[in-house]
Motif scaffolding. Structure first.
Motif, PDB file in Angstrom:
ATOM      1  N   ALA A  45       0.829  -1.205   0.000  1.00 46.01           N
ATOM      2  CA  ALA A  45       0.000   0.000   0.000  1.00 46.01           C
ATOM      3  C   ALA A  45       0.861   1.252   0.000  1.00 46.01           C
ATOM      4  N   LEU A  46       1.929   1.215   0.844  1.00 48.94           N
ATOM      5  CA  LEU A  46       2.823   2.374   0.874  1.00 48.94           C
ATOM      6  C   LEU A  46       3.504   2.586  -0.476  1.00 48.94           C
ATOM      7  N   ALA A  47       3.874   1.476  -1.129  1.00 53.06           N
ATOM      8  CA  ALA A  47       4.521   1.587  -2.438  1.00 53.06           C
ATOM      9  C   ALA A  47       3.561   2.192  -3.465  1.00 53.06           C
ATOM     10  N   VAL A  48       2.301   1.737  -3.410  1.00 56.97           N
ATOM     11  CA  VAL A  48       1.306   2.275  -4.354  1.00 56.97           C
ATOM     12  C   VAL A  48       1.085   3.756  -4.114  1.00 56.97           C
ATOM     13  N   VAL A  49       0.942   4.109  -2.824  1.00 54.68           N
ATOM     14  CA  VAL A  49       0.729   5.520  -2.494  1.00 54.68           C
ATOM     15  C   VAL A  49       1.909   6.358  -2.958  1.00 54.68           C
ATOM     16  N   THR A  50       3.119   5.825  -2.734  1.00 53.42           N
ATOM     17  CA  THR A  50       4.319   6.560  -3.167  1.00 53.42           C
ATOM     18  C   THR A  50       4.335   6.748  -4.680  1.00 53.42           C
ATOM     19  N   ALA A  51       3.977   5.660  -5.407  1.00 49.68           N
ATOM     20  CA  ALA A  51       3.955   5.753  -6.876  1.00 49.68           C
ATOM     21  C   ALA A  51       2.931   6.773  -7.340  1.00 49.68           C
ATOM     22  N   VAL A  52       1.760   6.756  -6.673  1.00 51.40           N
ATOM     23  CA  VAL A  52       0.713   7.722  -7.049  1.00 51.40           C
ATOM     24  C   VAL A  52       1.180   9.144  -6.787  1.00 51.40           C
ATOM     25  N   LEU A  53       1.835   9.328  -5.617  1.00 52.22           N
ATOM     26  CA  LEU A  53       2.333  10.664  -5.302  1.00 52.22           C
ATOM     27  C   LEU A  53       3.376  11.119  -6.312  1.00 52.22           C
ATOM     28  N   VAL A  54       4.288  10.191  -6.662  1.00 52.62           N
ATOM     29  CA  VAL A  54       5.316  10.540  -7.649  1.00 52.62           C
ATOM     30  C   VAL A  54       4.672  10.891  -8.983  1.00 52.62           C
ATOM     31  N   MET A  55       3.679  10.079  -9.376  1.00 54.66           N
ATOM     32  CA  MET A  55       2.987  10.343 -10.637  1.00 54.66           C
ATOM     33  C   MET A  55       2.264  11.689 -10.583  1.00 54.66           C
ATOM     34  N   VAL A  57       3.026  14.257  -8.713  1.00 50.40           N
ATOM     35  CA  VAL A  57       4.023  15.327  -8.790  1.00 50.40           C
ATOM     36  C   VAL A  57       4.486  15.533 -10.228  1.00 50.40           C
ATOM     37  N   GLY A  58       4.671  14.412 -10.954  1.00 50.79           N
ATOM     38  CA  GLY A  58       5.087  14.528 -12.357  1.00 50.79           C
ATOM     39  C   GLY A  58       4.033  15.219 -13.204  1.00 50.79           C
ATOM     40  N   VAL A  59       2.759  14.839 -12.966  1.00 53.85           N
ATOM     41  CA  VAL A  59       1.676  15.468 -13.731  1.00 53.85           C
ATOM     42  C   VAL A  59       1.585  16.952 -13.412  1.00 53.85           C
ATOM     43  N   LEU A  60       1.676  17.283 -12.114  1.00 48.06           N
ATOM     44  CA  LEU A  60       1.621  18.694 -11.732  1.00 48.06           C
ATOM     45  C   LEU A  60       2.778  19.478 -12.329  1.00 48.06           C
ATOM     46  N   THR A  61       3.959  18.856 -12.327  1.00 45.64           N
ATOM     47  CA  THR A  61       5.122  19.528 -12.924  1.00 45.64           C
ATOM     48  C   THR A  61       4.911  19.764 -14.413  1.00 45.64           C
ATOM     49  N   ALA A  62       4.380  18.721 -15.095  1.00 48.29           N
ATOM     50  CA  ALA A  62       4.125  18.865 -16.531  1.00 48.29           C
ATOM     51  C   ALA A  62       3.091  19.946 -16.795  1.00 48.29           C
ATOM     52  N   ASP A  66       3.656  23.303 -18.828  1.00 45.61           N
ATOM     53  CA  ASP A  66       2.806  23.583 -19.988  1.00 45.61           C
ATOM     54  C   ASP A  66       2.107  24.927 -19.833  1.00 45.61           C
ATOM     55  N   SER A  67       1.630  25.209 -18.599  1.00 47.93           N
ATOM     56  CA  SER A  67       0.958  26.489 -18.381  1.00 47.93           C
ATOM     57  C   SER A  67       1.924  27.647 -18.572  1.00 47.93           C
TER      58      SER A  67
END
Length: 216
Positions: A45-55, A57-62, A66-67
């Motif tokens: 669960a922690l790994a999934v949460v970490t992956a989601v958070l990383v993803m 962060v990546g989406v927000l950065t993108a 883009d903005s």
């Protein structure tokens, strides 16, 4: 059993060893410790949460990049549009200025042409006035007619003078070409004169009243 005095250390309670027996004589078998529960689900669960958070962060950065890129593009487009509008305004103003100059020049040219036309009209009026027949010219015209054909002696002066003036006016309008002269003679014939009499009136009018139409 005697009670330990207060403050004395209490000896640890140790269960019977494997070599010892229980009270009924059965050998003591130690109970193995309970197995440690593995926390695999929590780790996953922690790994999934970490992956989601990383993803995330990546989406927000993108999205942020883009903005920023979109804002930069919009700003550049607005600057280009402003510059184009400024250029168009300058071109339009230049065109208006050129039209103003052309209008001024056209007005000056029109005024000059009008002045020349007035001068030409005045000169023509002076020439017409100078060329206008006087009393002696009319007397010579009547003398020529009546000396060449006795029939003109029966016609009053006013009628003969009117015929001479109309002849000169016709020549002023249409020139003294052969076709014009032939037309004048034809008009005289249609009014009751003979062809010879009409030709004599035309010749006398040209000689005495409007010599500018002489064929010499």
């Amino acid at each position: 059993m005697s009670q330990p005095f207060p403050g004395a250390p209490v000896p640890p309670q140790v269960g019977p060893g494997p070599w010892q027996t229980v009270g009924d004589g059965t050998p003591f078998v130690p109970v193995p410790p309970a197995p440690v529960r593995r926390r695999t689900g929590l780790v996953v669960a922690l790994a999934v949460v970490t992956a989601v958070l990383v993803m995330g962060v990546g989406v927000l950065t993108a999205l942020l990049l883009d903005s920023r890129s979109t804002a930069s593009d919009l700003a550049a487009a607005e600057r280009a549009e402003d510059e184009q509008q400024a250029t168009d305004l300058r071109d339009a103003q230049r065109g208006v200025d050129n039209l103003g100059v052309e209008a001024t020049e056209a007005e000056a040219a029109a005024a000059a042409a009008s002045d020349r036309a007035r001068e030409a009209e005045a000169a023509r009026g002076q020439a017409d006035e100078a060329a206008a027949p006087d009393t002696s010219d009319y007397d010579e015209y009547l003398r020529l007619l009546r000396s060449t054909d006795l029939a003109f002696r029966t016609v009053d002066d006013a009628t003969l003078v009117e015929i001479g003036d109309v002849t000169c006016d016709y020549l002023d309008t249409y020139g003294n070409g052969d076709q014009t002269l032939a037309r004048i003679v034809s008009i005289g014939v249609s009014s009751g004169m003979t062809s010879r009499q009409s030709s004599e009136v035309t010749s006398a009018a040209i000689v005495s009243l409007c010599p500018q139409h002489s064929l010499d």
